[in-house]
Design a protein around this motif. Structure first.
Motif, short mmCIF file in Angstrom:
data_model
loop_
_atom_site.label_atom_id
_atom_site.label_comp_id
_atom_site.label_asym_id
_atom_site.label_seq_id
_atom_site.Cartn_x
_atom_site.Cartn_y
_atom_site.Cartn_z
N SER A 146 11.60 13.52 -22.55
CA SER A 146 12.29 12.54 -22.94
C SER A 146 13.69 12.83 -23.59
O SER A 146 13.84 14.11 -23.63
N ARG B 37 11.19 4.93 -24.72
CA ARG B 37 11.73 6.39 -24.42
C ARG B 37 12.08 6.32 -23.13
O ARG B 37 11.85 5.59 -22.27
N TYR B 38 12.97 7.20 -22.95
CA TYR B 38 13.63 7.35 -21.60
C TYR B 38 13.24 8.67 -21.16
O TYR B 38 13.48 9.92 -21.88
N ILE B 39 12.97 9.00 -20.08
CA ILE B 39 12.56 10.24 -19.33
C ILE B 39 13.37 10.54 -18.39
O ILE B 39 14.24 10.01 -17.79
N LEU C 284 9.80 16.35 -16.96
CA LEU C 284 9.86 15.28 -17.16
C LEU C 284 10.20 14.75 -18.84
O LEU C 284 9.23 14.33 -19.40
N ASP D 165 9.99 5.30 -19.82
CA ASP D 165 8.52 5.93 -19.88
C ASP D 165 7.63 4.85 -19.87
O ASP D 165 7.50 3.71 -20.38
N GLU D 166 6.74 4.91 -18.70
CA GLU D 166 6.00 4.01 -18.38
C GLU D 166 5.10 3.52 -19.59
O GLU D 166 4.40 2.42 -19.92
N SER D 167 4.38 4.47 -20.31
CA SER D 167 3.76 4.50 -21.44
C SER D 167 4.32 3.81 -22.76
O SER D 167 3.51 3.47 -23.67
#
Length: 146
Positions: A53, A92-94, A51, A86-88
């Protein structure tokens, strides 16, 4: 009683590794081409189960962001990866590999292993095991020569 001197190697260890790397690179190119994957595509598939980024892919592959973005879009269109926020950190893209992508990666890795099997199959089992043990000691990360 001393053992007879063994013949010196015909080429240095470094030259032998370079020769083997060239053969393997050429075979990987052939395998990748048969699966319609670029080198960057394959690296992304290999890294994306963790996973990463988009930024981590850029850093890991030492490639321009545009190259990574294009490759991820290509892989997404083929259903091999998905990209999501990204949930956090929503900025950001995962990138993650889909089940189809994992299957394709396994197929590519199996084809690659099959394509290079003949290289080591010329060695007796004991020497293959020794070669494997020796090669496994080589660090994965590049070593700075500066």
């Amino acid at each position: 009683m001393s053992e007879p001197a063994s013949d010196p190697p015909a080429i240095s260890a470094g030259a032998a590794l370079i020769r083997m790397a060239t053969v393997i690179r050429d075979r990987e190119l052939s395998v990748r081409t048969s699966f319609d994957l670029t080198a960057v595509d394959l690296h992304i598939l290999r890294l994306s189960p963790g996973l990463p980024s988009m930024g981590a892919l850029v850093t890991s592959l030492n490639a321009p962001k545009s190259t990574i973005t294009s490759a991820v879009k290509r892989l997404e269109a083929r259903g091999l990866v998905v990209r999501g926020a990204d949930e956090s950190d929503r900025r950001r893209y995962i990138v993650s590999t889909t089940a189809r992508g994992m299957t394709r990666l396994a197929e590519v890795e199996a084809a690659l292993a099959s394509s290079i099997k003949d290289i080591v199959d010329v060695l007796p089992a004991e020497r293959r095991n020794r070669l494997t043990a020796l090669l496994s000691r080589i660090p994965d990360s590049p070593v700075s020569v500066a």
